[in-house]
Design a protein around this motif. Structure first.
Motif, PDB file in Angstrom:
ATOM      1  N   TRP A   1      84.412  -8.134 -39.990  1.00  0.00           N
ATOM      2  CA  TRP A   1      85.163  -7.040 -40.610  1.00  0.00           C
ATOM      3  C   TRP A   1      84.418  -5.746 -40.304  1.00  0.00           C
ATOM      4  O   TRP A   1      83.293  -5.538 -40.738  1.00  0.00           O
ATOM      5  CB  TRP A   1      85.259  -7.241 -42.106  1.00  0.00           C
ATOM      6  CG  TRP A   1      86.349  -6.423 -42.759  1.00  0.00           C
ATOM      7  CD1 TRP A   1      86.816  -5.204 -42.367  1.00  0.00           C
ATOM      8  CD2 TRP A   1      87.088  -6.776 -43.914  1.00  0.00           C
ATOM      9  NE1 TRP A   1      87.807  -4.772 -43.210  1.00  0.00           N
ATOM     10  CE2 TRP A   1      87.993  -5.725 -44.173  1.00  0.00           C
ATOM     11  CE3 TRP A   1      87.070  -7.872 -44.770  1.00  0.00           C
ATOM     12  CZ2 TRP A   1      88.869  -5.744 -45.256  1.00  0.00           C
ATOM     13  CZ3 TRP A   1      87.940  -7.886 -45.841  1.00  0.00           C
ATOM     14  CH2 TRP A   1      88.839  -6.834 -46.076  1.00  0.00           C
ATOM     15  N   GLY A   2      85.083  -4.882 -39.528  1.00  0.00           N
ATOM     16  CA  GLY A   2      84.466  -3.628 -39.125  1.00  0.00           C
ATOM     17  C   GLY A   2      85.376  -2.451 -39.359  1.00  0.00           C
ATOM     18  O   GLY A   2      86.129  -2.409 -40.348  1.00  0.00           O
ATOM     19  N   VAL A   3      85.345  -1.491 -38.430  1.00  0.00           N
ATOM     20  CA  VAL A   3      86.059  -0.227 -38.621  1.00  0.00           C
ATOM     21  C   VAL A   3      87.046   0.109 -37.502  1.00  0.00           C
ATOM     22  O   VAL A   3      87.667   1.165 -37.538  1.00  0.00           O
ATOM     23  CB  VAL A   3      85.062   0.949 -38.766  1.00  0.00           C
ATOM     24  CG1 VAL A   3      84.248   0.810 -40.037  1.00  0.00           C
ATOM     25  CG2 VAL A   3      84.150   1.045 -37.556  1.00  0.00           C
TER      26      VAL A   3
ATOM     27  N   ALA B   1      90.452  -0.152 -35.906  1.00  0.00           N
ATOM     28  CA  ALA B   1      91.828  -0.584 -36.191  1.00  0.00           C
ATOM     29  C   ALA B   1      92.373  -1.419 -35.042  1.00  0.00           C
ATOM     30  O   ALA B   1      92.157  -1.109 -33.880  1.00  0.00           O
ATOM     31  CB  ALA B   1      92.722   0.627 -36.437  1.00  0.00           C
ATOM     32  N   GLY B   2      93.056  -2.493 -35.388  1.00  0.00           N
ATOM     33  CA  GLY B   2      93.633  -3.369 -34.382  1.00  0.00           C
ATOM     34  C   GLY B   2      92.637  -4.361 -33.804  1.00  0.00           C
ATOM     35  O   GLY B   2      93.006  -5.238 -33.033  1.00  0.00           O
ATOM     36  N   THR B   3      91.369  -4.230 -34.164  1.00  0.00           N
ATOM     37  CA  THR B   3      90.338  -5.132 -33.636  1.00  0.00           C
ATOM     38  C   THR B   3      89.644  -5.907 -34.750  1.00  0.00           C
ATOM     39  O   THR B   3      89.640  -7.135 -34.734  1.00  0.00           O
ATOM     40  CB  THR B   3      89.277  -4.338 -32.839  1.00  0.00           C
ATOM     41  OG1 THR B   3      89.933  -3.654 -31.779  1.00  0.00           O
ATOM     42  CG2 THR B   3      88.212  -5.251 -32.266  1.00  0.00           C
ATOM     43  N   ASP B   4      89.054  -5.194 -35.696  1.00  0.00           N
ATOM     44  CA  ASP B   4      88.275  -5.888 -36.719  1.00  0.00           C
ATOM     45  C   ASP B   4      88.505  -5.344 -38.131  1.00  0.00           C
ATOM     46  O   ASP B   4      87.644  -5.454 -39.001  1.00  0.00           O
ATOM     47  CB  ASP B   4      86.787  -5.872 -36.372  1.00  0.00           C
ATOM     48  CG  ASP B   4      86.213  -4.465 -36.242  1.00  0.00           C
ATOM     49  OD1 ASP B   4      86.921  -3.487 -36.553  1.00  0.00           O
ATOM     50  OD2 ASP B   4      85.044  -4.351 -35.837  1.00  0.00           O
ATOM     51  N   THR B   5      89.680  -4.753 -38.370  1.00  0.00           N
ATOM     52  CA  THR B   5      90.048  -4.297 -39.710  1.00  0.00           C
ATOM     53  C   THR B   5      91.127  -5.225 -40.262  1.00  0.00           C
ATOM     54  O   THR B   5      91.636  -6.088 -39.552  1.00  0.00           O
ATOM     55  CB  THR B   5      90.570  -2.846 -39.687  1.00  0.00           C
ATOM     56  OG1 THR B   5      91.695  -2.787 -38.812  1.00  0.00           O
ATOM     57  CG2 THR B   5      89.493  -1.881 -39.226  1.00  0.00           C
ATOM     58  N   VAL B   6      91.486  -5.038 -41.508  1.00  0.00           N
ATOM     59  CA  VAL B   6      92.582  -5.791 -42.117  1.00  0.00           C
ATOM     60  C   VAL B   6      93.764  -4.848 -42.271  1.00  0.00           C
ATOM     61  O   VAL B   6      93.623  -3.750 -42.799  1.00  0.00           O
ATOM     62  CB  VAL B   6      92.170  -6.377 -43.481  1.00  0.00           C
ATOM     63  CG1 VAL B   6      93.368  -6.980 -44.202  1.00  0.00           C
ATOM     64  CG2 VAL B   6      91.076  -7.419 -43.307  1.00  0.00           C
ATOM     65  N   ALA B   7      94.922  -5.278 -41.797  1.00  0.00           N
ATOM     66  CA  ALA B   7      96.132  -4.461 -41.858  1.00  0.00           C
ATOM     67  C   ALA B   7      97.080  -5.005 -42.923  1.00  0.00           C
ATOM     68  O   ALA B   7      97.080  -6.208 -43.217  1.00  0.00           O
ATOM     69  CB  ALA B   7      96.833  -4.447 -40.503  1.00  0.00           C
ATOM     70  N   GLY B   8      97.860  -4.110 -43.490  1.00  0.00           N
ATOM     71  CA  GLY B   8      98.849  -4.516 -44.478  1.00  0.00           C
ATOM     72  C   GLY B   8      99.909  -3.447 -44.639  1.00  0.00           C
ATOM     73  O   GLY B   8      99.848  -2.392 -43.994  1.00  0.00           O
TER      74      GLY B   8
ATOM     75  N   TYR C   1      83.047 -10.809 -43.246  1.00  0.00           N
ATOM     76  CA  TYR C   1      84.140 -11.399 -42.473  1.00  0.00           C
ATOM     77  C   TYR C   1      85.484 -11.186 -43.170  1.00  0.00           C
ATOM     78  O   TYR C   1      85.551 -11.031 -44.391  1.00  0.00           O
ATOM     79  CB  TYR C   1      83.920 -12.901 -42.300  1.00  0.00           C
ATOM     80  CG  TYR C   1      82.666 -13.253 -41.546  1.00  0.00           C
ATOM     81  CD1 TYR C   1      82.674 -13.349 -40.156  1.00  0.00           C
ATOM     82  CD2 TYR C   1      81.468 -13.493 -42.220  1.00  0.00           C
ATOM     83  CE1 TYR C   1      81.518 -13.683 -39.454  1.00  0.00           C
ATOM     84  CE2 TYR C   1      80.315 -13.824 -41.534  1.00  0.00           C
ATOM     85  CZ  TYR C   1      80.345 -13.912 -40.153  1.00  0.00           C
ATOM     86  OH  TYR C   1      79.202 -14.237 -39.471  1.00  0.00           O
ATOM     87  N   ARG C   2      86.543 -11.288 -42.345  1.00  0.00           N
ATOM     88  CA  ARG C   2      87.914 -11.175 -42.843  1.00  0.00           C
ATOM     89  C   ARG C   2      88.501 -12.530 -43.201  1.00  0.00           C
ATOM     90  O   ARG C   2      89.562 -12.607 -43.810  1.00  0.00           O
ATOM     91  CB  ARG C   2      88.807 -10.520 -41.784  1.00  0.00           C
ATOM     92  CG  ARG C   2      88.415  -9.088 -41.456  1.00  0.00           C
ATOM     93  CD  ARG C   2      89.194  -8.551 -40.264  1.00  0.00           C
ATOM     94  NE  ARG C   2      88.632  -9.105 -39.031  1.00  0.00           N
ATOM     95  CZ  ARG C   2      89.296  -9.284 -37.911  1.00  0.00           C
ATOM     96  NH1 ARG C   2      90.566  -8.967 -37.833  1.00  0.00           N
ATOM     97  NH2 ARG C   2      88.705  -9.789 -36.851  1.00  0.00           N
ATOM     98  N   ASP C   3      87.833 -13.617 -42.816  1.00  0.00           N
ATOM     99  CA  ASP C   3      88.384 -14.953 -43.030  1.00  0.00           C
ATOM    100  C   ASP C   3      87.355 -15.891 -43.650  1.00  0.00           C
ATOM    101  O   ASP C   3      86.148 -15.706 -43.487  1.00  0.00           O
ATOM    102  CB  ASP C   3      88.895 -15.543 -41.713  1.00  0.00           C
ATOM    103  CG  ASP C   3      87.770 -15.781 -40.715  1.00  0.00           C
ATOM    104  OD1 ASP C   3      86.872 -14.913 -40.607  1.00  0.00           O
ATOM    105  OD2 ASP C   3      87.779 -16.828 -40.054  1.00  0.00           O
ATOM    106  N   ALA C   4      87.860 -16.896 -44.349  1.00  0.00           N
ATOM    107  CA  ALA C   4      86.994 -17.847 -45.048  1.00  0.00           C
ATOM    108  C   ALA C   4      86.180 -18.709 -44.085  1.00  0.00           C
ATOM    109  O   ALA C   4      85.142 -19.257 -44.466  1.00  0.00           O
ATOM    110  CB  ALA C   4      87.830 -18.737 -45.968  1.00  0.00           C
TER     111      ALA C   4
END
Length: 165
Positions: free
Chosen positions: A118-120, A122-129, A109-112
């Motif tokens: 968390w997947g692959v 973009a814009g759906t289940d990735t982390v952006a920075g 997961y991307r969150d606590a």
């Protein structure tokens, strides 16, 4: 002896005249120094996600780890995590494989709160920075849900990390 003394005196006089030479003019110029920085991202660290040792898996087993990404300043990026190498694994249900090809399900997961997979994509289940030139540590939250517990042994999986920029 006189010849030797004369030779030494001549040598000393000649050397001293070279040491005191004066220059009548100088010239100056410039040296250009350059480097071209290209947009780039690197995965600098990826610490193992270790769920520890357990017996029967009758409750959630939660653990976290970090992935360190370093990008040039101002470079936008996304970080994706693959479904892993377990047979039949998906982003929603990854699989660690152990003795006799037995598996243990887990999710990243991307969150606590363990609500954002968390997947692959973009814009759906990735982390952006956006890169700041330093290593930026992203936390990966893992969960092994309650499930029928397979045979004792070590269960592992390898998840590919992809940084797109």
């Amino acid at each position: 002896m006189k010849i030797l003394f004369c030779a030494l005196a001549l040598l000393a006089f000649g050397a001293s005249s070279f040491q005191h030479a004066s220059y009548a003019a100088t010239a100056t110029g410039n040296l250009t120094v350059r480097i071209t920085i290209q947009a780039e991202c690197k995965i600098q660290t990826a610490t193992d996600l270790d769920f520890g040792s357990r017996g029967v898996i009758d409750a959630n087993v939660d653990q976290s780890t970090t992935v360190g990404v370093q990008c040039t300043t101002g470079t936008p990026y996304t970080v994706g995590l693959s479904a892993g190498g377990g047979s039949g694994a998906t982003i929603a249900l990854r699989k660690m494989t152990g003795p006799a090809a037995a598996t243990i399900n887990y999710t990243l997961y991307r969150d606590a709160a363990h609500t954002q997979l968390w997947g692959v994509t973009a814009g759906t289940d990735t982390v952006a920075g956006t890169g700041n030139g330093n290593v930026q540590n992203l936390t990966v939250y893992g969960r092994v849900p309650p499930q029928a517990t397979p045979a004792a042994g070590v269960y592992t999986d390898t998840v590919a990390i992809t940084v797109t920029y």
